[in-house]
Design a protein around this motif. Structure first.
Motif, PDB file in Angstrom:
ATOM      1  N   THR A   1     112.166  26.035 -60.586  1.00 18.30           N
ATOM      2  CA  THR A   1     111.487  27.594 -60.387  1.00 18.30           C
ATOM      3  C   THR A   1     110.931  27.994 -61.733  1.00 18.30           C
TER       4      THR A   1
ATOM      5  N   LYS B   1     107.716  25.394 -58.818  1.00 20.88           N
ATOM      6  CA  LYS B   1     106.903  26.640 -58.344  1.00 20.88           C
ATOM      7  C   LYS B   1     106.925  27.650 -59.726  1.00 20.88           C
TER       8      LYS B   1
ATOM      9  N   LEU C   1     100.932  24.241 -59.909  1.00 14.37           N
ATOM     10  CA  LEU C   1     102.063  24.195 -59.163  1.00 14.37           C
ATOM     11  C   LEU C   1     101.783  25.367 -57.833  1.00 14.37           C
ATOM     12  N   PRO C   2     102.449  25.563 -57.266  1.00 15.57           N
ATOM     13  CA  PRO C   2     102.056  26.642 -55.959  1.00 15.57           C
ATOM     14  C   PRO C   2     102.971  27.849 -56.777  1.00 15.57           C
ATOM     15  N   GLN C   3     102.474  28.863 -56.256  1.00 13.72           N
ATOM     16  CA  GLN C   3     102.685  30.653 -57.056  1.00 13.72           C
ATOM     17  C   GLN C   3     103.092  31.164 -56.688  1.00 13.72           C
TER      18      GLN C   3
END
Length: 131
Positions: A23, A108, A125-127
């Motif tokens: 993360t 993420k 990247l996913p947020q």
């Protein structure tokens, strides 16, 4: 699996299992702890993290209720953070302290709504935001 150390080399650790995920945290506490746009952490079970040198040089800071951050007393390197809830069996290792390659792993951004106004997240990247 992995090993790491602080800036001055006083504190060393090893991880006996693969890092599960990464993360990149944009909350204000992680930004301040790292002195950067975000803090990058690898998530691993507490039972798989072991100090191998300098544990007496590790200081703890309780940054918010139930959350503990650790750092080297000598050089100030951020080492890890962990929380009593909601995942008490896990901790997050500051990735900048790794001495071994990480490899490809799921990543993420979290708390992206709190990001520094001078930083643009543009890596695809996913947020995740607070819900």
């Amino acid at each position: 699996m992995h090993s790491g150390s602080c800036l001055c080399g006083e504190v060393k650790y090893r991880l006996d299992a693969p890092i599960k995920s990464v993360t990149h945290c944009h909350c204000s506490m992680c930004r301040k702890a790292h002195g950067a746009a975000f803090g990058s952490y690898g998530n691993v079970r507490r039972q798989d993290f072991h100090f191998t040198q300098g544990q007496d040089s590790v200081a703890e800071y309780h940054s918010s209720p139930g959350v503990t951050r650790t750092f080297c007393k000598h050089c100030g390197s951020t080492l890890q953070w962990f929380s009593e809830l909601p995942h008490p069996d896990w901790l997050s290792v500051a990735l900048g302290t790794l001495d071994t390659p990480l490899g490809t792993i799921p990543q993420k951004h979290i708390f992206s709504e709190s990001k520094a106004d001078w930083y643009a997240i543009a890596d695809g990247l996913p947020q995740e935001t607070r819900s």
